[in-house]
Structures are given as C-alpha cells and as structure tokens.
Design an enzyme around this catalytic site. Structure first.
Site, PDB file in Angstrom:
ATOM      1  N   TYR A 117      35.014  31.784  42.403  1.00 53.84           N
ATOM      2  CA  TYR A 117      35.101  30.558  41.602  1.00 53.84           C
ATOM      3  C   TYR A 117      36.488  30.466  40.979  1.00 53.84           C
ATOM      4  O   TYR A 117      36.653  30.344  39.768  1.00 53.84           O
ATOM      5  CB  TYR A 117      34.014  30.578  40.540  1.00 53.84           C
ATOM      6  CG  TYR A 117      33.780  29.250  39.839  1.00 53.84           C
ATOM      7  CD1 TYR A 117      33.992  28.036  40.486  1.00 53.84           C
ATOM      8  CD2 TYR A 117      33.329  29.223  38.530  1.00 53.84           C
ATOM      9  CE1 TYR A 117      33.765  26.835  39.841  1.00 53.84           C
ATOM     10  CE2 TYR A 117      33.096  28.027  37.872  1.00 53.84           C
ATOM     11  CZ  TYR A 117      33.317  26.842  38.539  1.00 53.84           C
ATOM     12  OH  TYR A 117      33.099  25.641  37.895  1.00 53.84           O
ATOM     13  N   SER A 118      37.507  30.553  41.827  1.00 59.49           N
ATOM     14  CA  SER A 118      38.892  30.419  41.393  1.00 59.49           C
ATOM     15  C   SER A 118      39.703  29.953  42.587  1.00 59.49           C
ATOM     16  O   SER A 118      39.199  29.857  43.704  1.00 59.49           O
ATOM     17  CB  SER A 118      39.431  31.748  40.849  1.00 59.49           C
ATOM     18  OG  SER A 118      39.357  32.766  41.837  1.00 59.49           O
TER      19      SER A 118
ATOM     20  N   ASP B 264      38.821  44.979  35.846  1.00 65.89           N
ATOM     21  CA  ASP B 264      38.760  43.561  36.222  1.00 65.89           C
ATOM     22  C   ASP B 264      38.267  42.779  35.012  1.00 65.89           C
ATOM     23  O   ASP B 264      37.081  42.818  34.671  1.00 65.89           O
ATOM     24  CB  ASP B 264      37.806  43.405  37.415  1.00 65.89           C
ATOM     25  CG  ASP B 264      37.748  41.975  37.947  1.00 65.89           C
ATOM     26  OD1 ASP B 264      38.407  41.094  37.372  1.00 65.89           O
ATOM     27  OD2 ASP B 264      37.018  41.749  38.940  1.00 65.89           O
TER      28      ASP B 264
ATOM     29  N   GLY C 112      37.127  39.647  33.364  1.00 64.32           N
ATOM     30  CA  GLY C 112      36.566  38.383  33.809  1.00 64.32           C
ATOM     31  C   GLY C 112      36.127  38.494  35.259  1.00 64.32           C
ATOM     32  O   GLY C 112      36.626  37.792  36.138  1.00 64.32           O
TER      33      GLY C 112
ATOM     34  N   GLY D 227      31.461  39.223  40.813  1.00 67.71           N
ATOM     35  CA  GLY D 227      31.736  40.557  41.328  1.00 67.71           C
ATOM     36  C   GLY D 227      32.460  40.646  42.647  1.00 67.71           C
ATOM     37  O   GLY D 227      32.760  41.752  43.115  1.00 67.71           O
TER      38      GLY D 227
ATOM     39  N   THR E  59      32.571  41.007  31.896  1.00 70.21           N
ATOM     40  CA  THR E  59      32.178  39.605  31.835  1.00 70.21           C
ATOM     41  C   THR E  59      31.418  39.356  30.545  1.00 70.21           C
ATOM     42  O   THR E  59      30.850  40.287  29.961  1.00 70.21           O
ATOM     43  CB  THR E  59      31.303  39.209  33.040  1.00 70.21           C
ATOM     44  OG1 THR E  59      30.947  37.823  32.938  1.00 70.21           O
ATOM     45  CG2 THR E  59      30.016  40.034  33.094  1.00 70.21           C
TER      46      THR E  59
ATOM     47  N   CYS F  83      39.706  17.472  38.322  1.00 72.48           N
ATOM     48  CA  CYS F  83      40.555  18.664  38.389  1.00 72.48           C
ATOM     49  C   CYS F  83      41.410  18.657  39.650  1.00 72.48           C
ATOM     50  O   CYS F  83      42.591  19.039  39.609  1.00 72.48           O
ATOM     51  CB  CYS F  83      39.697  19.918  38.320  1.00 72.48           C
ATOM     52  SG  CYS F  83      38.993  20.223  36.677  1.00 72.48           S
TER      53      CYS F  83
END
EC number: 2.1.1.79
Length: 416
Positions: A154-155, A191, A193, A197, A215, A377
């Site tokens: 999700y990036s 890691d 954030g 996973g 997280t 976005c």
C-alpha cells in the site's frame, strides 16, 4: 462557510455567479463545463483535453465551495450534490487539482481563520497517532485486497516503463529498496510502519535478514503475523504493535515505507533522532515517503478529514532541516515523480472493477469517498506537485561505497 457567514446578503444565484468568476480565473488546464442547479451552463479552461462536465444539484453549493473549496468539493461528490455528466471523475480532478492553487488563493482569505487549528492538528502524540492509524488502516483486509496487489503493498510502486502490471512494479519497489539498504544475510532490520508485512517478509525470505516490524494497526498486525506463520518465517520476522518512539533495540538497517507522512511535522526531529539512536554505528536507513516539490503548505482539508487524519506531506526543506539537527548523513536522495500517479491509476481501475463488492462491505457513500480519494491523489501526483522521495541515511560517513553503482548491481542481481 460563505453562505452561513453572509446569509441572505449572497443569494444562491449570486453565489454561483461569483463561483463562475473565480473558476474563470482559476481553470488553466483542460476544459471544464459546469451546469448550475437552474440548468445554466458555464464553460472554463483552454478548450483542450482533459474534458469534464459536472452538474451541481443543490442551490447552496456555491456558497459552501467559496467558503472552503478543497473540503466541500469532495463532500459534494460524496453526497451526490456534484454529478459527473461527461468525462469521468479522474478527468474532472485533473482539471480541479491543476486549478486548486489559484482557486484557493482567490478565496483563501475566507479560510485563514482555520490555519492555527490546522497547525495544531500536525502534532501527533502517541495516543493520537494510534487513533489516526486506526481510522484508515483498520479497514478490513477483505476491502484492501479488492484493489491492492496480492502482497498488499500500500505504497508507491516502482515502474521502469509505466506499462508493466502493478504486481511487477511493486516487486521492483521492494528490490529497489533492498538494494539501497545493502543487505547482508543475518542483518538486523527494523521496519517502521510495516503494514501487512510484505516488505519485511521479502527482506527475510530473499535477503536473509532478521526483521522486526512496527505498526499501530491491529488489523495489519494480525494479517502480518498470520502471513509470517504461514511462511514459517515467524522466528526471523516479528511484528509488534508498537510506536517507533517506544522501540529500544539497535539495528544494522532501518527502513520506513509510507509511514513518515503520519509522523507529524512537530515530531520530525524526534523521528530522525530515534532513527539515529536505533542505528548501529555503521548502520543504514532508508525512508520512503510522499513529499511536495514546493514550499511547506497545509494538508488538503478533505484528505485530512476523511482519509488520513493528521497526515502531512512535507517539503524536502523541512525534512533536511530535521535530519541535520539529528546529526545524520544524507547518503542518497531519489525523487520518484510519476510513479505514484501510475500506482494510483491502477488502484483506481482495480477498485472500479470490484466496486460492487466494496459497496457490500461498506456502502455507496464510502465507495464515492474512496474513488474520490484515489482519483484526487493521482491528480496530485500528475499535476499538483506531489512526489515520492527516498532518503538514505547513515551515522558513519564511510558506511557505504564511494559510488552508488552498488545499488544498481544489487538490484540487477536480485531481479535475475
């Protein structure tokens, strides 16, 4: 809001006339047609693509938009008071985002009173950070699987041509980051954030790292832990429900992807001091985050209210100032310009293909909110001055080779 402030002084039609004048000065990219609630048609722009026609159904809408255009245009779409007649939502938002700086400047004096409150919202103490994360990231795994790749990245993906599938570009993103970390088997990695996973599991699976993922999302934590157990990597990859400010370990490598946007500008120095303190003397960190090409500015009020409360995309000047205060070396910077626009375009198309399922999980208004978020976005990265930066940091000036050839070599080896 303008209408609430001035009441009958500004009748509905007069408000639309004023809005038309503002749009005539603001729309300089694409061609926009606006149909008002009395079926009047107003045309703006260059006569060139993209083209969009919208209809307002509520006579009060112009007053709301003049009061706070960035907030109320999204709300009007969510609530069905703004209807796309021709073109599509992505076309309209490309035009709107390109016009937004001038538009907000035209009506900015009406919203200046809110600026101190917005600055206060940038503060992100731990309790607020948890609540902000829950607002967005604790939506169901089932929902996110509708539009993300199978690894739940999700990036921003990493494209070489812009034509490759999302899955390929997300795999390349992970390899690109791993190459900048210059990993070796057994390396201890933090890691910050860690999401669902995927990156942590890749660093353990493909590079032999020992990874601790942090997280604040309970939903993401459960999914990540289940994935590690299913791959029998749970002894090498451990996920924790923990704020980065509570971490006490020391690591050879630190990576953070898509989390820095949630740190909050008042906490930048604290963040980079934490990175410094958690790094081994010869350690390397890689921060991947959304930024803006221009000077510091407030977050979009609609995004802040509905999507990422407390989120903030910094200018590089803000980031570098905090890094300097923390005493870290900036060993490499890369700016990814249109990569996130291409990522968001694919998310939007995948979401639209399974929109009916999303409406069953949540509801129609939620779907309108989500598609507006993805399209807005994308427009922000295409025409609005947003970008992604990857910032490589170290404590020791000699921690990395003299040239950056090692990044390319390691990435090619991983691809092969």
């Amino acid at each position: 809001m303008l209408r609430e402030a001035f009441g009958s002084v500004l009748p509905d039609r007069a408000a639309f006339d004023l809005l038309a004048k503002v749009l005539d000065r603001s729309v300089r990219y694409g061609t926009l047609a606006v149909i008002d609630p009395w079926d009047g048609r107003h045309a703006f722009g260059t006569g060139d693509a993209p083209f969009a026609t919208i209809r307002f159904t509520d006579p009060d809408e112009a007053g709301r938009l003049l009061g706070n255009p960035s907030l109320h245009i999204g709300e009007a779409y969510m609530d069905g008071r703004l209807v796309i007649e021709d073109g599509d939502l992505r076309d309209f938002l490309l035009i709107a985002v390109a016009a937004s700086d001038v538009l907000v400047e035209q009506v900015g004096g009406l919203t200046e009173f809110a600026a101190p409150l917005r600055r206060l919202r940038r503060a992100n103490p731990i309790a607020r950070a948890r609540a902000n994360v829950a607002h967005h990231y604790d939506l169901s795994e089932e929902f996110y699987r509708l539009f993300l790749d199978p690894d739940l990245q999700y990036s921003c993906a990493y494209f070489e041509t812009g034509d490759e599938p999302l899955e390929t570009a997300q795999a390349r993103k992970k390899r690109h980051i791993a190459a900048k970390l210059r990993l070796r088997p057994g390396a201890r990695v933090l890691d910050i954030g860690s999401g669902w996973g995927g990156l942590a599991l890749e660093l353990a699976r493909g590079y032999g790292a020992q990874v601790d993922g942090l997280t604040l999302s309970r939903e993401q934590l459960t999914v990540a832990q289940d994935r590690a157990a299913a791959e029998r990597l749970d002894e090498r990859v451990r996920f924790h429900l923990r704020d980065y400010r509570h971490e006490t370990g020391v690591y050879d490598r630190i990576v953070s992807v898509g989390m820095f946007e949630h740190v909050g500008q008042p906490h930048y120095r604290e963040f980079f001091e934490t990175v410094r303190d958690r790094l081994a003397p010869d350690g390397v960190a890689l921060i991947h985050a959304i930024g803006r090409r221009a000077a510091p500015a407030d977050s979009d009020p609609w995004i802040d209210k509905y999507i990422f409360p407390g989120g903030y995309c910094p200018s590089l000047s803000e980031v570098f100032a905090a890094v300097e205060k923390a005493g870290l070396w900036v060993t490499d910077v890369e700016v990814l310009r249109l990569h996130y626009a291409e990522t968001l375009k694919r998310w939007y198309n995948r979401f639209q293909a399974r929109r009916a399922t999303a409406a069953q999980i949540y509801d129609e208004r939620f779907c309108r909110m989500w598609e507006y978020y993805l399209a807005a976005c994308e427009a922000g990265f295409r025409v609005g001055g947003l970008m992604v930066f990857q910032l490589q940091l170290s404590r020791d000036v000699g921690a990395l080779p003299l040239t950056r050839d090692y990044m390319v070599d390691d990435e090619r080896r991983a691809s092969a």
